[in-house]
Structures are given as C-alpha cells and as structure tokens.
Write a protein that holds these residues in place. Structure first.
Motif, PDB file in Angstrom:
ATOM      1  N   LEU A  79      -3.061  -2.784  16.963  1.00 51.46           N
ATOM      2  CA  LEU A  79      -2.375  -3.315  15.781  1.00 51.46           C
ATOM      3  C   LEU A  79      -2.003  -2.153  14.876  1.00 51.46           C
ATOM      4  O   LEU A  79      -2.662  -1.103  14.896  1.00 51.46           O
ATOM      5  N   ALA A  80      -0.948  -2.346  14.098  1.00 53.51           N
ATOM      6  CA  ALA A  80      -0.395  -1.253  13.313  1.00 53.51           C
ATOM      7  C   ALA A  80      -0.520  -1.532  11.819  1.00 53.51           C
ATOM      8  O   ALA A  80      -0.423  -2.680  11.373  1.00 53.51           O
ATOM      9  N   MET A  81      -0.706  -0.454  11.079  1.00 53.80           N
ATOM     10  CA  MET A  81      -0.709  -0.533   9.621  1.00 53.80           C
ATOM     11  C   MET A  81       0.394   0.405   9.125  1.00 53.80           C
ATOM     12  O   MET A  81       0.218   1.621   9.081  1.00 53.80           O
ATOM     13  N   LEU A  82       1.559  -0.185   8.827  1.00 52.93           N
ATOM     14  CA  LEU A  82       2.696   0.597   8.354  1.00 52.93           C
ATOM     15  C   LEU A  82       2.529   0.845   6.855  1.00 52.93           C
ATOM     16  O   LEU A  82       2.472  -0.101   6.062  1.00 52.93           O
ATOM     17  N   VAL A  83       2.464   2.109   6.495  1.00 45.36           N
ATOM     18  CA  VAL A  83       2.157   2.499   5.116  1.00 45.36           C
ATOM     19  C   VAL A  83       3.438   2.972   4.427  1.00 45.36           C
ATOM     20  O   VAL A  83       4.128   3.864   4.934  1.00 45.36           O
ATOM     21  N   ILE A  84       3.734   2.372   3.264  1.00 41.32           N
ATOM     22  CA  ILE A  84       4.935   2.720   2.504  1.00 41.32           C
ATOM     23  C   ILE A  84       4.522   2.961   1.053  1.00 41.32           C
ATOM     24  O   ILE A  84       3.925   2.098   0.409  1.00 41.32           O
TER      25      ILE A  84
END
Length: 629
Positions: A79-84
């Motif tokens: 699973l991915a945690m896209l950080v912005i």
C-alpha cells in the motif's frame, strides 16, 4: 497480516519527517543525507497500528536523480502513502511517483497532506480539491486524504486509524509459494559475514535453509534472520527481512539480486509482456529502442521489440518482447517499469506474461494470439497453451502450473483430458494431442525404416527407440510415451524389441544363407569366438549380419557372454562340462588352469567364468572358482 507501506512524493515534502513522527525512527542513516537534508537511499521503519498490525515502512527518496532508488523500494510495497506538502501542492515528482505506483498496479493507498502548520484551513481545503481532481479515475480516487503536521503532531492519530482501515482491505499474501526476496542492501557484519536486506515478496524463509542467489546461481545458507531488528527463526511474505548468509562473500551479492529457493525461478535473457505507455509522456517508443528496465530492485538495459507495430505512443498499449543485455530472474505476473534511455524519464510499465519465452519474429498472428490468452484467457486456456508449447520439452505439471501462476491446475487438466485436447502419459506428464500425433507418426516412420534396413531383426532395441524418438529425453518420460503407444497398439514390444504390430521376420534364401554363415563362424571359432567388432569389420556395410546374430541368440544357437562376445551353444556346453569334470575332482579351479584347459587366451576364459558366476553355477573365491552349493 504482514504488509509493507511505501512512501511516495516530491522532494522536501516531508516524507522522512512524517515517518519519524509516526514511528520514532529516523530513516535517513547516511552522513550525506544528514548533511544535505534529503533522502538519497531507501530508509526503513515499522509502525504498530491501532488494529494490532505491525507494518513495515519503506521510505523512498523524492529527488528526481534518485528515482532508481525509489523504484528499488516500490517493487515490494502493498500500500502507498502519497505525501504532498500543503505549501507546495502537487509537484513533478508527485506525479512521477504516482505514475510508478500505478504502473506497478498498487491497489491500496492514501494521501497525506503534510506541513499543515504552515498554511491556513482554506489553503488546505484548496489543496484537497486539487488532489481530488488530479487523481480522479485512479486507484487513489476515493482514498482518504489526511492533513497532518509532523511538527505539531496534528492528524497523526487520524492517519494511523486510516491506515488500520486500509490494512484490513488488503488481500493476505499466500505463503505456500517458494520464497523470493529482492535484495536492496548488502553489507558485512564482523563475526557474522554477509547480510542482505529486502522485502520478502513471496513464501517464507527459515534459519538453516539452503537458498540460491539469482541470477548468479550462487548457493548459500541462511545463518540467521531478523525482522524489524529482532532475531526470528522464520520470516514470511510481507516482512522486511535481514538475512545473514553463509557460504557466500559480500562481493558476490549485490542490489538487484534475489534470494530464492533453488530451482524456483529461471534466469532469462528475454521476456514477453503487456507494455503500457503513460499518457503524460512526450516520448514515443520505437521498435528496437533501448530502455532502462526496472524489476524488483534490479535495473538493466533492454531492447524493446514491438511485435505488431513500429512504434508505441503515449497512452497506448501493446504486446512486447524485451531482450535484455544481461540475465534476469522473474516470474509470470511480475510488474516492471521502464524509463527512456536518455534522458532518464519514466515512460511506461506493465506485467510479465511469459517469463522465459522463445525469440519471436515480428508480425506473427499466432504469437499475438498466444499473448492474448496469457493476458486475458481463462485458466483452462492458459493451461492448454502451456502444454501445447511445452510438450516438445516434456515439461511436467509442476512447470506448467508455475509458468501460469501458483494455483492448482487439477480441474483444468481433467477438463482438457475429457475434451481430448491433452493426453496423460503418467500422473506428472501431459502432452497435447497435436504433439502426440507428431510422435506417433515419427515412431511409425522410425520403425518402418528400421524394419526395411534390418529385416532379420525382430525390432528396435528399446534403448535405441528412446534415443531416436526424442533424443536426450528423461528416461521416465520417454518410457511413459513408448508405453502409451504400446497400450494403444501403435507398436508392439516383445522381449527387448519394439516393432510395428504387423511386422514379422520373413526369411529369404539369402537370409538363410547368411544365418548359416554366421552360425558357422561361431562353430569354427570354438572356445575363442569372434567379437561383435570383428564381425562388423568383416561384413562392413552389410548390416544384415546383426539381424542374424539376433535370431541366433533368440533361438539359443549362440549364447551371449558379455557385451563383446557370444559363443556357440555346443562349445558353451563343452566348456561347462570341462569345468564340472575338473571341480568334481578338485575343490577349486584357477583362471590360468581353466584357460589352459580350453586352449584360449585369458579374455575368453574370464568371459565364460563370469557368465557361470551370473548363472550361479560357480562362485569366485579369491582368485579361483568353486561350484555353488
């Protein structure tokens, strides 16, 4: 459940700070990372969630120069945690990282807006709107968006709760497959030796197991294991693992290698795939282009062979064969990413359809049809395709199953046998009806030509049939095939000979003359018969004498002593009578004594005595012979 969470996002958007705030672990371990304030190499941590699960975290670099390191970490995530960052919003590496996650077919994830302490609520709301619009239609379309501040701690608990919910939705990995661990880091520890780390993506690995490094095929043994820094006796798929290896030096292991069980993967120099080109790229992929190919933690150069067109533009997909510049070990279903050769830009990726194909010619409808089945066919269609393609290689059902995935194929085999599309040779080997028909015709032609060449022989020796029907085939496999044709009465097997069902030896006058001539040679030779080599030299190109020998042996006129000599039955009996007469008066006979009695050289006396030993008439005692009791 054991899962790996991967970070993604633009440089300086706070990925590493977020991981440290969540876990207390600083994943930047290099001096240069501390000095420059950026992540260069992969970093690792773990997090205990409110749901009770402990997940591993891979923190990837955000700088465009280190995309190769990001790809090495992304290959094993669940699973991915896209950080912005709230103050920057969506940036170039935000998009490139997201596209890489999409190409790798990551299905679960969430989006984290960091640095919220630097902006007001209205700004955060605006950033959220931008995110929703940008990722509409993607795997992150309905993903939670969690605003946080690593500096103040705001939103961290909400983030942990959201991760707990997502973890419960991820499909659990199967542990029954052989282990596979792509290596992302290698180092030495004093007193322990070589240590390799990576994400275990398949199966389980145990202390004391023998493993193999791919593609080098170097053997090693697991001395010890650690998961999240704790010693364990075994590790399972979905865990970050450090493997202490014995029997191999540090310089023999490198990032991009994979640790796996022996014979569980095959090295290859090419692979068939479905390639998808990103809609956002400005590049066009042309046939025979060179690209950078990323698989697991490995990066190699490859040539793109477009199988049904000359070029592939943005947003298009096609069946492709990649031809590598070095060996690679991968499996069907694996994902990959490609980047343009120069300048380095991510341009596409896809899924492996055939991990060890033959070299294809372009614009061949049959090749495209087979790849369509590999991509979209039913499991039964895939099994049939593999058996058709692998029949000539006599691949067993384990290979067929592994080549299309690890699920059982018993039901598909049963249906295909019922439809007479395939035929079982034994419980491990199935052949396609087309290849079996080819073998049948080949066998009939082989025997027909043999009978014509050797009309006095009852048939072909089974060993010879093995060697000529399918050269170098495993004995068990070829025997099953010959047995099938015997059962179906395609051929007959009598004594040691295989022949056509209606074949019989028919003597002509010339054959009878030859038979008598060969017998006379044995009679004239007495106790010193000619060897088969002697006869071959005498008869030269006339091979009919071999049929005469076969018939004389079958009738008992001549008796084989070993692979070289046969003796006429009259002299065999005389030799036996002389031996019995001597041993009735003496307890034992020496080889030299028996040789002199017969008036022959040592080799003939040895051949006779060893034949008597085999028939339990005599037994060897020291250097002499005695009668068996």
């Amino acid at each position: 459940m054991n899962l790996i969470l991967g970070t993604a996002g633009h440089i300086d958007h706070g990925k590493t700070s977020l991981v440290k705030a969540l876990t207390g672990i600083d994943t930047d371990r290099l001096k240069e990372e501390k000095k420059r304030g950026i992540t260069i190499e992969l970093g690792f941590a773990f997090l205990d969630l409110p749901c009770g699960n402990r997940i591993g975290i891979v923190d990837v670099p955000g700088h465009e120069k280190f995309i190769n390191n990001m790809l090495a970490g992304a290959g094993g995530i669940d699973l991915a945690m896209l950080v912005i960052a709230a103050d920057d919003g969506i940036m170039p590496q935000t998009i490139e990282h997201f596209e890489i996650l999409s190409l790798l077919e990551i299905k679960h994830g969430l989006i984290v807006i960091t640095k919220t302490d630097l902006v007001d609520d209205d700004w955060i709301e605006m950033v959220e709107g931008e995110i929703r619009e940008k990722f509409q239609g993607s795997f992150l379309e309905d993903a939670p968006i969690i605003p946080v501040s690593a500096h103040t701690g705001a939103g961290l608990e909400e983030l942990k709760t959201a991760l707990s919910v997502i973890v419960s939705q991820v499909k659990e990995k199967k542990l029954s497959t052989p282990c596979r661990l792509p290596i992302d880091r290698v180092f030495s520890v004093d007193g322990f030796g070589t240590v390799a780390t990576g994400t275990l993506i398949e199966g389980r690995i145990k202390v004391g197991e023998n493993v193999m490094l791919y593609p080098s095929l170097e053997a090693a043994k697991v001395r010890s294991l650690q998961v999240h820094g704790n010693p364990v006796e075994k590790a399972v798929a979905g865990q970050r693992v450090a493997v202490n290896l014995t029997g191999i030096k540090k310089q023999e292991v490198m990032r991009g290698d994979a640790i796996a069980h022996e014979n569980s993967i095959e090295n290859t120099m090419m692979v068939d795939v479905k390639l998808n080109i990103l809609k956002s790229t400005a590049r066009t992929v042309k046939n025979a282009s060179r690209v950078h190919f990323y698989h697991g933690t490995k990066e190699i150069l490859a040539k793109v062979i477009l199988l049904d067109r000359d070029e592939l533009a943005a947003g298009e997909s096609a069946y492709v064969q990649f031809r590598f510049e070095e060996k690679l070990a991968l499996k069907v279903g694996d994902h990959f990413v490609i980047r343009f050769y120069s300048p380095l830009e991510t341009i596409g990726g896809g899924t492996v359809l055939d991990a060890n194909p033959i070299k294809h010619r372009r614009n061949q409808p049959a090749v495209i049809s087979a790849m369509e089945i590999r991509e979209n066919g039913t499991r039964k269609e895939k099994v049939l395709l593999e058996i058709r393609e692998q029949s000539k290689n006599l691949r067993d059902i384990d290979y067929i199953r592994d080549h299309i995935g690890k699920e059982p194929i018993a039901k598909e085999l049963e249906k295909l046998v019922g439809e007479k599309a395939i035929v079982p040779m034994n419980d491990r080997l199935y052949l396609s009806k087309e290849y079996l028909a080819f073998l049948k015709n080949r066998l009939i032609k082989l025997l027909r030509e043999f009978h014509k060449a050797y009309p006095l022989k009852e048939g072909m020796n089974r060993e010879e049939v093995r060697g000529k029907l399918i050269p170098q085939a495993p004995v068990a496999a070829i025997d099953s095939i010959i047995g099938y044709f015997i059962d179906k009465k395609t051929v007959k097997w009598e004594s040691e000979f295989v022949s056509l069902p209606d074949f019989k030896v028919v003597y002509k006058e010339a054959d009878t003359e030859l038979l008598n001539e060969v017998e006379q040679r044995y009679q004239n030779a007495g106790f010193a018969p000619p060897s088969l080599d002697d006869l071959a030299r005498h008869y030269g190109k006339n091979k009919q004498y071999t049929g005469a020998i076969t018939m004389l042996k079958k009738s008992g006129t001549i008796i084989p002593l070993d692979l070289k000599f046969c003796i006429h039955r009259d002299y065999y009996q005389q030799a036996l009578d002389l031996l019995n007469d001597y041993l009735e008066k003496n307890q034992e006979i020496a080889l030299g004594t028996y040789r002199d009695m017969l008036g022959v050289s040592r080799k003939y006396a040895v051949a006779l005595l060893e034949e008597f030993d085999k028939k339990r008439i005599t037994k060897k005692v020291g250097e002499g012979r005695q009668l068996q009791k």
